[in-house]
Design an enzyme around this catalytic site. Structure first.
Site, PDB file in Angstrom:
ATOM      1  N   GLY A 141       0.824  -1.208   0.000  1.00  0.00           N
ATOM      2  CA  GLY A 141       0.000   0.000   0.000  1.00  0.00           C
ATOM      3  C   GLY A 141       0.857   1.256   0.000  1.00  0.00           C
ATOM      4  CB  SER A 142       0.134   4.597   1.379  1.00  0.00           C
ATOM      5  OG  SER A 142      -1.108   4.721   0.722  1.00  0.00           O
ATOM      6  CB  THR A 143       4.631   1.578   3.366  1.00  0.00           C
ATOM      7  OG1 THR A 143       4.201   0.316   2.813  1.00  0.00           O
ATOM      8  CG2 THR A 143       3.932   1.818   4.695  1.00  0.00           C
TER       9      THR A 143
END
Length: 592
Positions: free
Chosen positions: A281-283
């Protein structure tokens, strides 16, 4: 006539003496070795005791795995009487064995059987208290993990023959295990073993890790509390030294006790930090930012239109959690805009983006030196459609292991240089001499050092008051980090409508990095966003870890209640730190 009879008798006598003499020569010369073996078999019992194993210790020498005295109990079932058979329940209780297994052993027709191998001294003592001479024993050793579940998936475990079956026990099986020992048990007239000859054998090697029991204990405690509080399926924590990629802690839930590995399901014994890929995801957005800055396709302050929260891509629509309009590239990262990142990914292109992901170590094994490591999932760019590129820009549609992602962030904290993570520091012999050493190994430059500095500055904004990771703030320290909330694939196809992975990865202090900490929470129920679920866990771990390591912040003044005493962080006093007290106590109790 008489003379003929005397001659015949003498001849017969000579022939008889010749036969006897010939037989004597045969027995004493030709068949000497064979007869000696038969005699030895009547008075001796040859046994092979499996190899001892060397210790595994943390970076400061605290024992994590060692061999302790034990006894292997055996029986000659053919000599077992009804009196012994009646004591099967007492034997089963003393040895913690099923009654049926003990009864089956005692009633066997085999000439020799092990009743229990590597029994504890307490178990063997309880058997001796039953006064059953038919039950005999030989001294040996068994594997013991004095810290219980601590770092269990990393350490692995052994089987009854002292062969490593998982983790470091498997990876370093040859180094830890000596050759099996041959022993001879002398038997008396009743066939009882009364003495054992044992030759001297070389001491096995000892393995010292980069793990720190204090940090490992901290990571496991905080992770366990978070998983329980959020009702999650599980979770992982990785702590790295960003300058070297030395592994300081690898924690996971669920875990197991390596002293009793058979009592849990195999999936609980698996080292998920290295073997279980997940969609980050956004990491992953920080790596896209690094690629865009490094290729000069973007600048931190340039504006990107985020379509007020809806961005059509063919038949799909990309959404943001908030209807943003114009945001700077820094603000796109700070607010974690999927649309802003999707546009930047399209500007970068699939070939360039994929190249940078591989430069950060994705799509390949890290080489950490543990068995079962996954390479993750990074499809070749020629298989990416436009929607694949767009979703990959915010960390969906590809997969990484926790160790891969943590190591990628370590490169950002290490001026853009990617290192090989390592967990074994050295292998030593009985005299303490290093026979195998491991240390920092630079692989390549993932991005320029100035790019890495820019990305860290932008990530500090994520942890600022207006960012998604504000709950990761640590007073007195600059923190750079990134939140992540990813959908989990549905086994039936597509993505689950409810299952999420919440994560946070942070670098602290951001201006002089000492730690990279990744927190992954699998399917939390109380909340789903990484900033809400994982960022507080990062804060709890990093704050205590900095104190433990003696890292001073920008504001060294003690901010606790006036009645409290500032915690000591001097190097010479670390052994008394609260994180170490139960660990050191366990090690002392085990005789380490």
């Amino acid at each position: 006539m008489m003379e003929r009879r005397l001659l015949m008798a003498g001849g017969i006598l000579c022939i008889g003496l010749s036969v006897v003499l010939g037989r004597l020569v045969l027995l004493t010369t030709v068949q000497n070795q064979k007869l000696a073996q038969i005699a030895s078999g009547q008075h001796q019992k040859n046994l092979t005791l499996q190899a001892r194993r060397g210790a595994i210790v943390d970076r400061r020498g605290v024992s994590l795995a060692l061999s302790v005295p034990a006894e292997s109990l055996f029986v000659h079932p053919k000599r077992v009487t009804e009196r012994v058979t009646k004591q099967a329940p007492a034997l089963a209780t003393a040895l913690h064995l099923p009654l049926t297994a003990v009864q089956e052993t005692l009633r066997s027709s085999e000439p020799f059987l092990w009743l229990k191998r590597r029994a504890t001294l307490q178990e063997a003592g309880q058997v001796r208290a039953l006064r059953i001479p038919e039950i005999e024993s030989v001294e040996t050793e068994r594997r013991f993990y004095p810290q219980g579940t601590l770092a269990a998936p990393v350490l692995g475990f052994v089987n009854v023959d002292a062969h490593g079956l998982a983790g470091l026990e498997q990876a370093y099986d040859a180094e830890l295990r000596e050759e099996p020992t041959k022993v001879i048990g002398e038997k008396d007239g009743k066939g009882r073993t009364i003495f054992v000859h044992e030759g001297a054998t070389p001491e096995p090697l000892r393995v010292r890790l980069t793990l720190d029991v204090g940090l490992q204990n901290l990571a496991e405690q905080e992770l366990g509390q978070a998983v329980k509080a959020t009702g999650a399926q599980g979770g992982s924590v990785v702590i790295l030294d960003p300058q070297t990629s030395a592994v300081l802690a690898l924690a996971q839930v669920p875990t197991f006790n390596p002293n009793t590995p058979a009592t849990v399901r195999p999936e609980s014994r698996r080292n998920r930090v290295i073997s279980d890929p997940y969609e980050p995801g956004s990491t992953l957005k920080a790596l896209l930012v690094a690629a865009a800055l490094d290729t000069k396709r973007a600048r931190p302050g340039e504006k990107i239109f985020c379509e007020y929260g809806k961005y059509p891509v063919g038949k799909f629509v990309i959404h943001d959690h908030h209807p943003y309009g114009w945001l700077s590239f820094t603000e796109v990262l700070q607010h974690s805009s999927n649309i802003g990142m999707a546009k930047m990914g399209e500007r970068l292109g699939k070939e360039t983006y994929s190249t940078y992901l591989r430069a950060f170590g994705l799509g390949r094994a890290t080489g950490i030196g543990l068995p079962g490591e996954s390479v993750g999932l990074l499809p070749p760019p020629n298989s990416w459609s436009r929607i694949n590129l767009v979703t990959a820009s915010f960390g969906q549609g590809l997969a990484t292991t926790p160790i891969q992602l943590a190591n990628a962030y370590a490169a950002l904290a290490n001026q853009g240089a990617l290192m090989r993570p390592y967990i074994v520091q050295e292998v030593l012999n009985a005299d303490g001499k290093v026979v195998e050493a491991h240390g920092p190994q630079r692989l390549w430059q993932a991005v320029r050092s100035d790019t890495a500095h820019q990305v860290l500055a932008m990530m500090e904004k994520v942890v600022a008051k207006e960012g998604t990771g504000w709950r990761a703030q640590i007073e007195g320290f600059r923190v750079a980090g990134k939140t992540g909330t990813s959908q989990k694939p549905d086994p039936r196809g597509g993505y689950s409508s409810h299952a999420r992975i919440a994560s946070f990865v942070g670098i602290v202090p951001a201006d002089r990095p000492r730690l990279v900490v990744l927190v992954v929470i699998d399917e939390p129920k109380t909340a789903v966003y990484g900033g809400e679920v994982a960022a507080p866990v990062f804060k709890a771990i990093a704050q205590q870890a900095l104190t433990y390591l003696g890292v001073m912040g920008d504001s060294p003044k003690w901010e606790g209640p006036a009645t409290e005493t500032p915690p000591s962080v001097k190097d010479g006093e670390r052994a008394a730190h609260p994180l170490l007290q139960p660990i050191v106590a366990n090690a002392r109790d085990s005789g380490a």
